[in-house]
Enzyme design. Sequence first.
Site, mmCIF file in Angstrom:
data_model
loop_
_atom_site.group_PDB
_atom_site.id
_atom_site.type_symbol
_atom_site.label_atom_id
_atom_site.label_comp_id
_atom_site.label_asym_id
_atom_site.label_seq_id
_atom_site.Cartn_x
_atom_site.Cartn_y
_atom_site.Cartn_z
ATOM 1 N N ARG A 73 0.860 -1.187 0.000
ATOM 2 C CA ARG A 73 0.000 0.000 0.000
ATOM 3 C C ARG A 73 0.896 1.235 0.000
ATOM 4 N NH1 ARG A 73 -3.889 -0.079 4.872
ATOM 5 N NH2 ARG A 73 -4.935 -1.745 3.728
ATOM 6 N N ARG A 142 -1.683 6.613 9.646
ATOM 7 C CA ARG A 142 -1.689 6.115 8.270
ATOM 8 C C ARG A 142 -1.801 7.257 7.271
ATOM 9 N NH1 ARG A 142 -4.069 0.878 8.270
ATOM 10 N NH2 ARG A 142 -3.410 -0.276 10.115
ATOM 11 N N LYS A 207 -3.720 1.176 14.987
ATOM 12 C CA LYS A 207 -3.726 2.085 13.834
ATOM 13 C C LYS A 207 -4.335 3.442 14.184
ATOM 14 C CE LYS A 207 -6.748 -0.547 11.502
ATOM 15 N NZ LYS A 207 -7.733 -0.995 10.516
ATOM 16 N N LYS A 209 -5.876 7.072 12.153
ATOM 17 C CA LYS A 209 -6.220 7.603 10.827
ATOM 18 C C LYS A 209 -6.677 9.048 10.901
ATOM 19 C CE LYS A 209 -7.421 3.023 9.240
ATOM 20 N NZ LYS A 209 -8.416 2.111 8.685
ATOM 21 N N CYS A 428 -14.899 -3.304 -0.167
ATOM 22 C CA CYS A 428 -13.512 -3.595 0.181
ATOM 23 C C CYS A 428 -12.997 -4.724 -0.710
ATOM 24 C CB CYS A 428 -13.416 -3.994 1.649
ATOM 25 S SG CYS A 428 -13.989 -5.674 1.943
ATOM 26 N N CYS A 434 -7.525 -10.947 0.835
ATOM 27 C CA CYS A 434 -7.553 -10.566 2.246
ATOM 28 C C CYS A 434 -7.758 -11.789 3.137
ATOM 29 C CB CYS A 434 -8.656 -9.552 2.504
ATOM 30 S SG CYS A 434 -8.710 -9.092 4.237
ATOM 31 N N CYS A 473 -15.881 -8.541 5.889
ATOM 32 C CA CYS A 473 -15.818 -8.880 7.318
ATOM 33 C C CYS A 473 -16.106 -7.612 8.111
ATOM 34 C CB CYS A 473 -14.442 -9.470 7.676
ATOM 35 S SG CYS A 473 -13.185 -8.256 8.119
ATOM 36 N N CYS A 477 -13.447 -1.968 6.206
ATOM 37 C CA CYS A 477 -12.535 -1.167 5.390
ATOM 38 C C CYS A 477 -13.245 -0.234 4.407
ATOM 39 C CB CYS A 477 -11.569 -2.072 4.637
ATOM 40 S SG CYS A 477 -10.535 -3.052 5.746
HETATM 41 C C1 HEM Z 1 -9.421 -3.929 12.690
HETATM 42 C C2 HEM Z 1 -9.672 -3.462 11.585
HETATM 43 C C3 HEM Z 1 -9.021 -3.717 10.246
HETATM 44 C C4 HEM Z 1 -8.157 -4.680 9.813
HETATM 45 C C5 HEM Z 1 -7.528 -5.805 10.599
HETATM 46 C C6 HEM Z 1 -7.930 -4.416 8.412
HETATM 47 C C7 HEM Z 1 -7.141 -5.188 7.590
HETATM 48 C C8 HEM Z 1 -7.084 -5.003 6.237
HETATM 49 C C9 HEM Z 1 -6.470 -5.894 5.305
HETATM 50 C C10 HEM Z 1 -5.795 -7.202 5.632
HETATM 51 C C11 HEM Z 1 -6.595 -5.350 4.091
HETATM 52 C C12 HEM Z 1 -6.030 -5.882 2.806
HETATM 53 C C13 HEM Z 1 -7.030 -6.474 1.919
HETATM 54 C C14 HEM Z 1 -6.451 -6.708 0.560
HETATM 55 O O1 HEM Z 1 -6.103 -5.744 -0.094
HETATM 56 O O2 HEM Z 1 -6.355 -7.861 0.144
HETATM 57 C C15 HEM Z 1 -7.297 -4.123 4.237
HETATM 58 C C16 HEM Z 1 -7.623 -3.267 3.218
HETATM 59 C C17 HEM Z 1 -8.026 -1.966 3.424
HETATM 60 N N1 HEM Z 1 -8.432 -1.414 4.603
HETATM 61 FE FE1 HEM Z 1 -8.538 -2.366 6.310
HETATM 62 N N2 HEM Z 1 -8.623 -3.307 8.053
HETATM 63 C C18 HEM Z 1 -9.307 -2.858 9.143
HETATM 64 C C19 HEM Z 1 -10.161 -1.770 9.210
HETATM 65 C C20 HEM Z 1 -10.169 -0.757 8.262
HETATM 66 C C21 HEM Z 1 -10.952 0.451 8.326
HETATM 67 C C22 HEM Z 1 -11.920 0.811 9.443
HETATM 68 C C23 HEM Z 1 -10.667 1.178 7.207
HETATM 69 C C24 HEM Z 1 -11.169 2.532 6.757
HETATM 70 C C25 HEM Z 1 -11.767 3.414 7.455
HETATM 71 C C26 HEM Z 1 -9.732 0.413 6.451
HETATM 72 C C27 HEM Z 1 -9.198 0.787 5.253
HETATM 73 C C28 HEM Z 1 -8.704 -0.100 4.368
HETATM 74 C C29 HEM Z 1 -8.476 0.214 3.012
HETATM 75 C C30 HEM Z 1 -8.635 1.573 2.377
HETATM 76 C C31 HEM Z 1 -8.058 -0.955 2.411
HETATM 77 C C32 HEM Z 1 -7.718 -1.113 0.960
HETATM 78 C C33 HEM Z 1 -8.745 -1.789 0.176
HETATM 79 C C34 HEM Z 1 -10.039 -1.072 0.006
HETATM 80 O O3 HEM Z 1 -10.080 0.103 -0.349
HETATM 81 O O4 HEM Z 1 -11.054 -1.765 0.188
HETATM 82 N N3 HEM Z 1 -9.446 -0.742 7.108
HETATM 83 N N4 HEM Z 1 -7.588 -3.928 5.560
HETATM 84 S S1 SF4 Z 2 -13.271 -5.344 5.570
HETATM 85 FE FE1 SF4 Z 2 -12.441 -7.303 6.187
HETATM 86 S S2 SF4 Z 2 -12.562 -8.499 4.326
HETATM 87 FE FE2 SF4 Z 2 -12.677 -6.400 3.696
HETATM 88 S S3 SF4 Z 2 -10.557 -5.830 3.230
HETATM 89 FE FE3 SF4 Z 2 -11.035 -5.210 5.317
HETATM 90 S S4 SF4 Z 2 -10.259 -6.847 6.560
HETATM 91 FE FE4 SF4 Z 2 -10.473 -7.665 4.474
#
Ligand code: HEM
Ligand code: SF4
Length: 571
Positions: A73, A142, A207, A209, A428, A434, A473, A477
């Site tokens: 990223r 971030r 994290k 943000k 997402c 993921c 999940c 995201c």
């Molecule tokens: C405990 C909470 C979270 C975990 C463990 C987590 C974990 C991950 C993981 C493993 C990915 C990679 C998925 C892939 O590209 O294959 C991802 C993508 C992403 N996450 Fe999270 N995430 C969490 C919460 C959030 C939240 C609340 C946001 C935004 C407010 C966020 C923003 C993003 C973004 C921007 C991506 C890139 C893909 C997309 O735009 O859908 N994440 N996250």
């Molecule tokens: S919302 Fe859950 S399934 Fe989707 S990218 Fe984030 S961690 Fe992965």
Amino acid sequence: MADDVSRNERIKEASNYLRGTLAEGLREEITGAIVEDDQQLVKFHGMYLQDDRDLRPERTRKKMEKAFSFMIRVRVPGGELKPAQWLALDRVARDYGNHTMRLTTRQTVQLHGVIKSNLKSTLKQIDAALLNSIAACGDVNRNVMCGANPDQSRAHVAALALAQAVSDRLTPRTPAYREIWLEGERIAGGEEEVVEPIYGKTYLPRKFKTVVAVPPSNDVDVFAHDLGFIAVVDGNGDIAGWNVTVGGGMGMTHGEPDTYPRTADVMGFCTTPDALAIAEAVVTVQRDWGDRLNRKHARLKYTIEDRGLDRFRAEVEKRAGVKLGRARAFVFTSTGDRYGWSEGDSGRAHLTLFVQNGRLRDAGPGAQQLSALRQIAESHDGDFRITPNQNLIIANVPADRQARFSHIAGENGLLAPLSGLRRNSMACVALPTCGLALAESERYLPDLLGALDERLAAHGLSADDIVIRMTGCPNGCARPYLAEIGLVGKGPGRYNLYLGGAFDGSRLNKLYAEDIEHEAIIPALDPIFSAYARDRRHGERFGDFTIRAGLVAATGNGRDFHANTGKQGAA
Ligand code: HEM
Ligand code: SF4
């Protein structure tokens, strides 16, 4: 649980400022993976170890290692990229990645499918384009987002400058990134020196943000973030200062009601010269007050719930040496993007494209999106802006190139669709990359939208803007808990359906139906669409309607997210 958590803290502490054994692990040719502790550390460098989950069964049968690769990223403060930077990312996506670029909901670019042996080459090329991936993931501040509204104004320029300044101030200082990926000199000694004046050895509990919003657009979803600055503009169009928000966050865990999404509180007002001190103080208070035992309770939103906003504000003011003013009035009207052309300065204009779920690839005739954007970038002298809705703005296009860019975009399906639901949709990534996904998201939402569009058309609602977001999940995201229609993966093919979010991003939604499949999602929504078409008041938004019609209870700031769930009345 606590073991796991303190393990993360121990890993950070022992890592020698994020080095761990990453350098050695990269040289290990016998596996495409890295050891577990380094998997945690590599996130701080902007990478996740993943495997192709579609290939798991076959590889298990053949007794092969999982198909490991890395997601990288990039850090893009405010989502602004120059054409040369776009071209560099396009090239690494094709040379080392899976031939796609993923625009994210937080204005960055993700590259998927980079194998371990190509990581250094990829990061070197990214570095050569004056970009990096440090702190794109991990327990740090971030990517800093900024309103991408193409209505360029003095306020937007100031907002982007603030986003970049906050980003610079809060970027980790450790030389580990340069040493490991770019083969910079290992800085010998130095143990006495303060490597991370803001973060210290263990960085943040979780994290963090930050976003900068320019009303009336709430495209950045300011209430979903730990720290936000909302521009306050005076009568001359200049920035008078910023309303400061704290304590928003999305992630929760199914079946654990102590975890919940939360909308941020408006903490007060500060002037531009004080904004950086405030940002730093918010971070250091969270560093010291945040929960380091339980990662599920470690975000700033829980710190503020536990300590109270007043105590938190007082500590921030003390550390920053700044007294916050009373918050000023502000009005948001939407979280979406304004598609198509809008006027800029001196004859230039901005074109906002629609990128379904942010995924850019070459998918055959009529959908060569990666190539189309490369062609545009090659003759573009303005810039690109990734929007917080996974879309892309080609900004500052001179008059003589506008028709050509429109044509290229139109030929490749990059112009906004007619459907108001699709125009306001986000998903997402989820499967196959993921590791946390419980259900499909990016690969499923387009089909679901097709089916829902048929129902909307039947009720004459095709053109109505309705915000729908899906995640695989509950981590959230794509910020599904702020959508008018939210769908959150529960298991393969099964989703929780949430309704009642506000169109302007100010109110969370509420669980309406649990654990339902495609066949049940459409009949659940169809009668509500029908009732909305029939009974809505003038200008009433879909999310507001579902509450007024008594279908779901309104959610407050989040503590009540799990209360009064379920269908409340009949549509
Ligand atoms: C405990 C909470 C979270 C975990 C463990 C987590 C974990 C991950 C993981 C493993 C990915 C990679 C998925 C892939 O590209 O294959 C991802 C993508 C992403 N996450 Fe999270 N995430 C969490 C919460 C959030 C939240 C609340 C946001 C935004 C407010 C966020 C923003 C993003 C973004 C921007 C991506 C890139 C893909 C997309 O735009 O859908 N994440 N996250
Ligand atoms: S919302 Fe859950 S399934 Fe989707 S990218 Fe984030 S961690 Fe992965």
